[in-house]
Design a protein around this motif. Structure first.
Motif, PDB file in Angstrom:
ATOM      1  N   LEU A 269       0.847  -1.502   0.056  1.00 12.38           N
ATOM      2  CA  LEU A 269       0.056  -0.038   0.091  1.00 12.38           C
ATOM      3  C   LEU A 269       1.228   1.236   0.019  1.00 12.38           C
ATOM      4  O   LEU A 269       0.424   2.172  -0.386  1.00 12.38           O
TER       5      LEU A 269
ATOM      6  N   TRP B 236      -4.588   5.698  -0.898  1.00 10.85           N
ATOM      7  CA  TRP B 236      -4.588   5.339   1.579  1.00 10.85           C
ATOM      8  C   TRP B 236      -3.787   6.163   1.940  1.00 10.85           C
ATOM      9  O   TRP B 236      -3.025   6.837   2.010  1.00 10.85           O
TER      10      TRP B 236
ATOM     11  N   MET C  95      -8.494  -0.673   6.503  1.00 13.48           N
ATOM     12  CA  MET C  95      -7.555   0.800   5.853  1.00 13.48           C
ATOM     13  C   MET C  95      -8.639   1.646   5.524  1.00 13.48           C
ATOM     14  O   MET C  95      -9.608   1.680   5.425  1.00 13.48           O
TER      15      MET C  95
ATOM     16  N   LEU D  55      -7.624  -0.976  -4.436  1.00 15.02           N
ATOM     17  CA  LEU D  55      -7.082  -2.507  -3.823  1.00 15.02           C
ATOM     18  C   LEU D  55      -5.813  -3.024  -4.885  1.00 15.02           C
ATOM     19  O   LEU D  55      -5.552  -3.870  -4.373  1.00 15.02           O
TER      20      LEU D  55
ATOM     21  N   SER E 272      -2.588  -1.922  -5.979  1.00 13.81           N
ATOM     22  CA  SER E 272      -1.869  -1.766  -5.047  1.00 13.81           C
ATOM     23  C   SER E 272      -1.318  -2.971  -4.957  1.00 13.81           C
ATOM     24  O   SER E 272       0.166  -3.438  -4.958  1.00 13.81           O
TER      25      SER E 272
END
Length: 308
Positions: free
Chosen positions: A26, A44, A65, A153, A156
């Motif tokens: 991340l 993030w 998260m 996500l 990532s």
């Protein structure tokens, strides 16, 4: 910290990401504010905000998260008005109106000029990852916003296989049965007073708040063939929520008994510990609720096998 809405997904990936691996993946996607020439940026951020720099918090297999989304607010009406003024001035200057391509170039220039002066708006979306149940829950009112954080996500991590959590029997059909036959209602659940009933055709929709789910108006709507598309549920000692036919969960309110557990903890002087305590309790309740809902709805649908 407390989720107000929930979009649920089943994680199909076989790879188990350790906390260190996830954090490292991340970090290159950490949020930075938009520049003067950028209209939008996502990334993030630390769930604890200014109180910490940690991108992932993990407590008892539950991960938290946060994705930040920042965009410059440039109203289309302002761009349109400015464009009309430029077109009018250019027409007077050259004696004829600009063509379509010239207007598009003018519009692009106007956006470039106005963008640095536009205000910014930042929104936050939290993601809960239950590593034991292999569930991902996103605090978003729409599937579109939830898919946005899943896309980030996925980028990532390189890949991410998830599908929306779905029951074997459509949720709308089961909710209709609960309304029609009170004996089918699961133990530990009470129907609330918010209902939406839809007809198959264009025969209208019944939307109601503060209504008796066993009242005459609801019964008559069911008798003419309307089906439940939204239904408020009270899960005893856990939460109240509005379940939708697509399995979206809205208007979550945690029970007083749950919130009292937070009041009984001594972590007010440590914001990060307070956040983690709230998250751990919330995640436990959300996981338990997801399991109970799937059981009440007839079990989870079997995911389709991956294409060879």
């Amino acid at each position: 910290m407390w989720f107000k809405h929930l979009q649920l997904y089943r994680l199909l990936d076989e790879q188990d990401w350790s906390l260190d691996q996830l954090t490292q993946a991340l970090d290159p996607w950490r949020f930075t504010p938009v520049t003067e020439t950028q209209a939008r940026r996502v990334g993030w951020a630390a769930p604890a905000g200014r109180h910490g720099d940690q991108l992932v918090h993990e407590i008892q297999g539950h991960r938290l998260m946060t994705l930040l989304r920042q965009e410059r607010l440039l109203p289309s009406a302002v761009v349109k008005e400015t464009l009309e003024e430029r077109v009018e001035a250019l027409t007077a200057q050259q004696g004829y109106p600009p063509g379509r391509k010239d207007k598009l170039v003018l519009k692009e220039r106007i956006v470039e000029e106005l963008l640095p002066r536009a205000f910014t708006r930042t929104s936050r979306t939290d993601l809960w990852w239950d590593t034991k149940r292999r569930l991902i829950g996103i605090n978003a009112s729409s599937a579109k916003r939830a898919e946005e954080i899943l896309d980030v996500l996925r980028e990532s991590l390189g890949s991410l296989k998830v599908i929306p959590l779905a029951p074997q029997t459509p949720a709308g059909r089961t909710m209709t049965t609960w309304l029609t036959d009170p004996t089918t209602r699961p133990e530990g659940m009470v129907l609330g007073d918010q209902i939406e009933l839809r007809a198959k055709g264009d025969d209208g929709i019944l939307r109601a708040r503060s209504i008796d789910p066993d009242g005459e108006e609801v019964r008559m709507s069911l008798d003419v063939g309307r089906q439940a598309s939204k239904l408020a549920l009270n899960i005893e000692e856990q939460m109240t929520l509005v379940l939708q036919e697509d399995m979206s969960i809205k208007s979550i309110r945690f029970a007083d008994a749950v919130l009292k557990e937070i009041d009984d903890t001594d972590s007010d002087d440590n914001p990060v510990l307070q956040m983690e305590t709230e998250f751990a309790l919330m995640a436990h309740v959300l996981g338990d609720t997801a399991e109970r809902l799937m059981q009440w709805l007839g079990g989870e649908a079997t995911p389709a096998p991956a294409a060879p």
